[in-house]
Each structure stands twice: as C-alpha cells, then as structure tokens.
Design an enzyme around this catalytic site. Sequence first.
Site, PDB file in Angstrom:
ATOM      1  N   ARG A 104       0.749  -1.254   0.014  1.00  0.00           N
ATOM      2  CA  ARG A 104      -0.115   0.099   0.013  1.00  0.00           C
ATOM      3  C   ARG A 104       0.838   1.275  -0.052  1.00  0.00           C
ATOM      4  NH1 ARG A 104      -5.106  -0.312   0.135  1.00  0.00           N
ATOM      5  NH2 ARG A 104      -5.030  -2.380   0.668  1.00  0.00           N
ATOM      6  N   THR A 108      -0.769   7.584  -0.685  1.00  0.00           N
ATOM      7  CA  THR A 108      -1.847   7.815  -1.177  1.00  0.00           C
ATOM      8  C   THR A 108      -2.803   6.331  -0.612  1.00  0.00           C
ATOM      9  OG1 THR A 108      -1.429   6.163  -3.029  1.00  0.00           O
ATOM     10  CG2 THR A 108      -1.147   8.428  -3.246  1.00  0.00           C
ATOM     11  N   ASP A 200       2.586 -13.541  12.617  1.00  0.00           N
ATOM     12  CA  ASP A 200       2.660 -13.232  11.435  1.00  0.00           C
ATOM     13  C   ASP A 200       2.800 -14.465  10.376  1.00  0.00           C
ATOM     14  OD1 ASP A 200       4.327 -12.481   8.887  1.00  0.00           O
ATOM     15  OD2 ASP A 200       3.625 -10.578   9.527  1.00  0.00           O
ATOM     16  N   ASP A 203       6.430 -14.434   8.363  1.00  0.00           N
ATOM     17  CA  ASP A 203       7.428 -14.833   9.177  1.00  0.00           C
ATOM     18  C   ASP A 203       7.673 -16.378   9.682  1.00  0.00           C
ATOM     19  OD1 ASP A 203       8.564 -12.214   8.934  1.00  0.00           O
ATOM     20  OD2 ASP A 203       7.497 -11.557  10.939  1.00  0.00           O
TER      21      ASP A 203
END
Length: 209
Positions: A104, A108, A200, A203
């Site tokens: 991302r 913006t 995660d 990970d």
Amino acid sequence: MGNVHELNHPLLQHKLSILRDKNTGVKEFREVVGEIAALMCYEATRDLPTEEVEIETPIAMAKCRCLAGKKLAIVPILRAGLGMVDTIISLIPSAKVGHIGLYRDPRTHEPVKYYCKMPPDISERRVFVVDPMLATGGSASDAITFIKEYGCKSITLMDIIAAPEGIARVQKDHPDVDIFVAAVDEKLNENAYIVPGLGDAGDRIFGTK
C-alpha cells in the site's frame, strides 16, 4: 452474496491448534500450513463438475467420474500464500499458478502491485486466491480486484484464519466471491493483527521473525 464457509473438520481444527502454538517451529509450521491447505482444498472443490467416462480396468469396463468444465488456477498472495500452493497442486496437478504481490502506497494508501504474473488463459479458469490470514481484508480485496481485471468470473478466496473485519470487507467489495476459512477469530487488535490468531504467517513460514 458469496457464502462464508467455516470448516470445522476435526483434523483441520487439530492442525490449526499446532499453528497457533507459539512454540511450533518453522519446519512443522510450514508443513502444517500445507496440510491445512490440502484439507481446505478438498472442501472448497466439492462442487466441481464431473463427467462420466468409460475406463478399462484389469477386470472389465467401468463407468467413472472425471473433472469437467472449467480448469483451475491457484493464485497465492505473496508472500505467505506461497505456503499453501504446493499441497493444493499435489491434489490438482493440472491447475496453473499465478502470483500477485501488493503493497500500500504510504502517501495515497492505494494498492500497488509490485509483482503480478498470471497464466495467459486465467480468464477461462476457476481461480482460488490463497493466503493464510485474512486480517483487514484490504490485500485480499485488492488482489481480487486485480484478478478480475483479467476477465476472471469465478473466484474463491481461501484463508486459514480470518477476522470478522476482513470477511466483512471482502463481502462488501466482492459479494460474488465465496470465502473458505478454517476459523473465524475474535477481532483485530490496534496493530491489525488477528486475535488470538497465530502471529505473522509469512515470518513463521519462512523463518524471518
């Protein structure tokens, strides 16, 4: 609207408990992610059409059922989605694999593809988008949007663990997409991690935590 299928098979739930355990090592975590993906694939492909064919066995002729209709494609969301691909391909060797990586833009907040490679006939295939975690739903929704730009009409999302917020986002943005999950967890925390979750996934699959 696409349906949400929460899979409660005992084998799935048992393996999910291994993934959640913070003491599970990289090797076992990676293996179990693959095993769960295979079990989920079994359920997510239950409605695939078949056609009758005649096969000669060593004893006699037999009428059997083979897959018919649309071919399949698996599209992992990089990088954690890679952990779900190999075992699905072992079940469906004729499936082709696309890859999509997103980030991302910090200014913006719009999704940016940093990698996207699809089979040339992707629009003719039923597509399974795979990622172990559905947290905010942003990446999954954006990935599905990009895949639809290739003309894909039949898309299924497969996640091992989902937050209610992520499910709501995908249902809002893509009401035509079915979602298969092994567990719907409680919520997202302030850091957008799923609670209780498993940490995660990328990970833990690749040993980078």
